[in-house]
Scaffold this motif. Structure first.
Motif, PDB file in Angstrom:
ATOM      1  N   PRO A   1      -2.440  -1.546  -7.722  1.00  0.00           N
ATOM      2  CA  PRO A   1      -1.792  -2.275  -6.627  1.00  0.00           C
ATOM      3  C   PRO A   1      -2.210  -1.777  -5.247  1.00  0.00           C
ATOM      4  CG  PRO A   1      -0.197  -1.704  -8.323  1.00  0.00           C
ATOM      5  CD  PRO A   1      -1.464  -0.993  -8.664  1.00  0.00           C
ATOM      6  N   GLY A   2      -2.462  -0.469  -5.125  1.00  0.00           N
ATOM      7  CA  GLY A   2      -2.907   0.061  -3.839  1.00  0.00           C
ATOM      8  C   GLY A   2      -4.250  -0.512  -3.433  1.00  0.00           C
ATOM      9  N   PHE A   3      -5.167  -0.628  -4.406  1.00  0.00           N
ATOM     10  CA  PHE A   3      -6.480  -1.207  -4.112  1.00  0.00           C
ATOM     11  C   PHE A   3      -6.356  -2.682  -3.757  1.00  0.00           C
ATOM     12  CE2 PHE A   3     -10.353  -3.422  -5.406  1.00  0.00           C
ATOM     13  CZ  PHE A   3     -11.320  -2.704  -4.703  1.00  0.00           C
ATOM     14  N   GLU A   4      -5.497  -3.408  -4.474  1.00  0.00           N
ATOM     15  CA  GLU A   4      -5.304  -4.831  -4.182  1.00  0.00           C
ATOM     16  C   GLU A   4      -4.741  -5.045  -2.781  1.00  0.00           C
ATOM     17  OE1 GLU A   4      -4.450  -6.507  -8.728  1.00  0.00           O
ATOM     18  OE2 GLU A   4      -2.793  -6.154  -7.336  1.00  0.00           O
ATOM     19  N   GLY A   5      -3.730  -4.233  -2.418  1.00  0.00           N
ATOM     20  CA  GLY A   5      -3.164  -4.350  -1.074  1.00  0.00           C
ATOM     21  C   GLY A   5      -4.166  -3.972  -0.006  1.00  0.00           C
ATOM     22  N   GLY A   6      -4.926  -2.910  -0.253  1.00  0.00           N
ATOM     23  CA  GLY A   6      -5.947  -2.502   0.707  1.00  0.00           C
ATOM     24  C   GLY A   6      -7.038  -3.544   0.851  1.00  0.00           C
ATOM     25  N   LEU A   7      -7.449  -4.144  -0.262  1.00  0.00           N
ATOM     26  CA  LEU A   7      -8.458  -5.197  -0.215  1.00  0.00           C
ATOM     27  C   LEU A   7      -7.956  -6.405   0.568  1.00  0.00           C
ATOM     28  CD1 LEU A   7     -11.214  -6.300  -1.140  1.00  0.00           C
ATOM     29  CD2 LEU A   7     -10.098  -7.110  -3.236  1.00  0.00           C
ATOM     30  N   SER A   8      -6.706  -6.750   0.393  1.00  0.00           N
ATOM     31  CA  SER A   8      -6.124  -7.871   1.145  1.00  0.00           C
ATOM     32  C   SER A   8      -6.137  -7.588   2.642  1.00  0.00           C
ATOM     33  CB  SER A   8      -4.685  -8.122   0.674  1.00  0.00           C
ATOM     34  OG  SER A   8      -4.638  -8.419  -0.707  1.00  0.00           O
ATOM     35  N   LEU A   9      -5.834  -6.347   3.024  1.00  0.00           N
ATOM     36  CA  LEU A   9      -5.873  -5.967   4.438  1.00  0.00           C
ATOM     37  C   LEU A   9      -7.300  -6.024   4.981  1.00  0.00           C
ATOM     38  CD1 LEU A   9      -3.362  -2.968   4.588  1.00  0.00           C
ATOM     39  CD2 LEU A   9      -3.190  -5.120   5.842  1.00  0.00           C
ATOM     40  N   VAL A  10      -8.271  -5.607   4.174  1.00  0.00           N
ATOM     41  CA  VAL A  10      -9.676  -5.658   4.607  1.00  0.00           C
ATOM     42  C   VAL A  10     -10.118  -7.104   4.848  1.00  0.00           C
ATOM     43  CG1 VAL A  10     -12.057  -5.260   3.861  1.00  0.00           C
ATOM     44  CG2 VAL A  10     -10.338  -3.476   3.540  1.00  0.00           C
ATOM     45  N   ILE A  11      -9.761  -7.999   3.930  1.00  0.00           N
ATOM     46  CA  ILE A  11     -10.113  -9.418   4.089  1.00  0.00           C
ATOM     47  C   ILE A  11      -9.487  -9.980   5.357  1.00  0.00           C
ATOM     48  CG2 ILE A  11      -9.779 -11.726   3.102  1.00  0.00           C
ATOM     49  CD1 ILE A  11      -9.945 -10.392   0.321  1.00  0.00           C
ATOM     50  N   LEU A  12      -8.218  -9.648   5.575  1.00  0.00           N
ATOM     51  CA  LEU A  12      -7.515 -10.126   6.765  1.00  0.00           C
ATOM     52  C   LEU A  12      -8.153  -9.569   8.038  1.00  0.00           C
ATOM     53  CD1 LEU A  12      -5.089 -11.947   7.288  1.00  0.00           C
ATOM     54  CD2 LEU A  12      -3.645  -9.908   7.328  1.00  0.00           C
ATOM     55  N   ALA A  13      -8.504  -8.295   8.017  1.00  0.00           N
ATOM     56  CA  ALA A  13      -9.127  -7.669   9.190  1.00  0.00           C
ATOM     57  C   ALA A  13     -10.484  -8.302   9.498  1.00  0.00           C
ATOM     58  CB  ALA A  13      -9.282  -6.167   8.955  1.00  0.00           C
ATOM     59  N   MET A  14     -11.283  -8.554   8.479  1.00  0.00           N
ATOM     60  CA  MET A  14     -12.599  -9.154   8.695  1.00  0.00           C
ATOM     61  C   MET A  14     -12.474 -10.568   9.257  1.00  0.00           C
ATOM     62  SD  MET A  14     -14.624  -7.822   5.290  1.00  0.00           S
ATOM     63  CE  MET A  14     -16.134  -8.700   5.718  1.00  0.00           C
TER      64      MET A  14
ATOM     65  N   VAL B   1       0.833  -1.206   0.000  1.00  0.00           N
ATOM     66  CA  VAL B   1       0.000   0.000   0.000  1.00  0.00           C
ATOM     67  C   VAL B   1       0.865   1.252   0.000  1.00  0.00           C
ATOM     68  CG1 VAL B   1      -1.759   1.269   1.280  1.00  0.00           C
ATOM     69  CG2 VAL B   1      -1.855  -1.227   1.189  1.00  0.00           C
ATOM     70  N   TYR B   2       1.904   1.276   0.829  1.00  0.00           N
ATOM     71  CA  TYR B   2       2.767   2.457   0.930  1.00  0.00           C
ATOM     72  C   TYR B   2       3.481   2.727  -0.396  1.00  0.00           C
ATOM     73  CZ  TYR B   2       6.472   5.557   2.579  1.00  0.00           C
ATOM     74  OH  TYR B   2       7.337   6.610   2.742  1.00  0.00           O
ATOM     75  N   ARG B   3       3.965   1.670  -1.050  1.00  0.00           N
ATOM     76  CA  ARG B   3       4.629   1.834  -2.342  1.00  0.00           C
ATOM     77  C   ARG B   3       3.649   2.361  -3.388  1.00  0.00           C
ATOM     78  NH1 ARG B   3       6.084  -3.242  -3.327  1.00  0.00           N
ATOM     79  NH2 ARG B   3       7.972  -3.073  -2.047  1.00  0.00           N
ATOM     80  N   ALA B   4       2.406   1.862  -3.334  1.00  0.00           N
ATOM     81  CA  ALA B   4       1.401   2.320  -4.291  1.00  0.00           C
ATOM     82  C   ALA B   4       1.064   3.792  -4.078  1.00  0.00           C
ATOM     83  CB  ALA B   4       0.135   1.467  -4.162  1.00  0.00           C
ATOM     84  N   VAL B   5       1.038   4.219  -2.814  1.00  0.00           N
ATOM     85  CA  VAL B   5       0.751   5.623  -2.520  1.00  0.00           C
ATOM     86  C   VAL B   5       1.870   6.521  -3.024  1.00  0.00           C
ATOM     87  CG1 VAL B   5       0.476   7.299  -0.658  1.00  0.00           C
ATOM     88  CG2 VAL B   5      -0.723   5.119  -0.540  1.00  0.00           C
ATOM     89  N   THR B   6       3.113   6.138  -2.758  1.00  0.00           N
ATOM     90  CA  THR B   6       4.252   6.976  -3.171  1.00  0.00           C
ATOM     91  C   THR B   6       4.408   7.022  -4.685  1.00  0.00           C
ATOM     92  OG1 THR B   6       5.734   5.071  -2.886  1.00  0.00           O
ATOM     93  CG2 THR B   6       5.499   6.591  -1.032  1.00  0.00           C
ATOM     94  N   GLN B   7       3.994   5.959  -5.370  1.00  0.00           N
ATOM     95  CA  GLN B   7       4.112   5.902  -6.826  1.00  0.00           C
ATOM     96  C   GLN B   7       2.798   6.206  -7.542  1.00  0.00           C
ATOM     97  OE1 GLN B   7       5.701   2.006  -7.683  1.00  0.00           O
ATOM     98  NE2 GLN B   7       7.649   2.423  -6.653  1.00  0.00           N
ATOM     99  N   VAL B   8       1.748   6.497  -6.774  1.00  0.00           N
ATOM    100  CA  VAL B   8       0.418   6.797  -7.309  1.00  0.00           C
ATOM    101  C   VAL B   8      -0.052   5.681  -8.237  1.00  0.00           C
ATOM    102  CG1 VAL B   8      -1.046   8.659  -8.197  1.00  0.00           C
ATOM    103  CG2 VAL B   8       1.210   9.201  -7.306  1.00  0.00           C
ATOM    104  N   ASN B   9       0.042   4.456  -7.765  1.00  0.00           N
ATOM    105  CA  ASN B   9      -0.460   3.297  -8.498  1.00  0.00           C
ATOM    106  C   ASN B   9      -1.769   2.843  -7.857  1.00  0.00           C
ATOM    107  OD1 ASN B   9       1.670   3.166 -10.324  1.00  0.00           O
ATOM    108  ND2 ASN B   9       2.907   1.881  -8.973  1.00  0.00           N
TER     109      ASN B   9
END
Length: 280
Positions: free
Chosen positions: A255-268, A244-252
């Motif tokens: 990949p940012g959505f994929e990483g965030g979605l993975s974190l959401v699944i893990l959190a749930m 997520v951090y790499r996607a934010v710094t590179q404005v991607n």
């Protein structure tokens, strides 16, 4: 002391005091910090290596079956599909690192936090002293914890774990204290009437009856630990936070959505697991 602009009194050199205190700790406790660093690295990397020995598909099936048994078949199906999606997206190694970071942080928070909460429940003076400290820990911006963590433990997973522990521990302490204090006074009087000692009363009456509240605090600690994952990646902590951090710094966005979605699944999954375990 320099007089601040527009201030009636000279500015307190608080920053200098903090830096001197930091130098003092670094000088005299560097050996202790090295021991803590080695211990956390050994446990965390060992846990990651243990999980990596299990094939991804096998581990996903095990987690899904465990979710089915602890909660219900719906969570089992969600675990199967959610973790399968994470593996398909190619973030399985990062997920294992994130899980290891969260589990180590939560376990250490429990080891430290639950005894402190029990101590607070037995001593009003201790509660009055520790409560402001917990308020400070919860209201301080999470980014601030990274500064001393990096100074004392360098870069990598260890400062991320330490910052996560400090940020996420207060709910466990508070809920342990609250749960024990909310036990029916009549039950405590009955235990005292039968000649129970303080430890017997705690172990056989208060803590068992407060378990549900304590588990709620642990659940909050887990959620706060996951929220620190992305922030901890700024100091070198591995895992999904790096994605997520790499996607934010590179404005991607992708990949940012994929990483965030993975974190959401893990959190749930972790949230439903702890709630289901509490009900069990």
């Amino acid at each position: 002391m320099d007089k601040a602009d527009g201030a009636l009194f000279p500015k307190l050199p608080l920053d200098q005091w903090i830096e001197k205190f930091e130098d003092l700790l670094t000088t005299y406790l560097s050996g202790l910090f090295d021991i803590i660093t080695d211990a956390i690295e050994f446990v965390t990397e060992g846990f990651v290596s243990l999980l990596e020995l299990i094939p991804a598909l096998v581990l996903i099936i095990i987690v899904a079956l465990l979710a089915w048994w602890v909660v219900n078949w719906k969570l089992g199906l969600f675990a199967l599909l959610g973790l399968g999606l994470i593996n398909n997206l190619g973030y399985w190694p990062e997920t294992l690192e994130t899980v290891s970071l969260v589990i180590v942080s939560v376990v250490i928070s429990m080891i430290i936090g639950i005894p402190i909460g029990i101590w607070m429940s037995q001593k009003g003076l201790v509660q009055s002293i520790i409560t402001p400290i917990l308020d400070f820990m919860q209201t301080m911006p999470a980014f601030v914890y990274l500064i001393p963590a990096v100074v004392f433990f360098s870069l990598g997973m260890v400062p991320g774990v330490v910052a996560t522990i400090i940020f996420s521990m207060p709910p466990t302490v508070r809920m342990t204290n609250l749960g024990i204090r909310q036990v029916n006074p009549e039950l405590i009087e009955a235990a005292d009437a039968f000649g129970s000692t303080t430890w017997q009363r705690l172990g056989k009456v208060q803590i068992p009856l407060a378990t549900s509240t304590i588990m709620a605090g642990i659940n909050q600690t887990i959620m706060l630990s996951l929220s620190m994952v992305v922030i901890a990646s700024m100091v070198g902590a591995p895992g999904l936070g790096v994605v997520v951090y790499r996607a934010v710094t590179q404005v991607n966005i992708g990949p940012g959505f994929e990483g965030g979605l993975s974190l959401v699944i893990l959190a749930m999954l972790l949230d439903r697991f702890t709630q289901g375990f509490n009900k069990k």
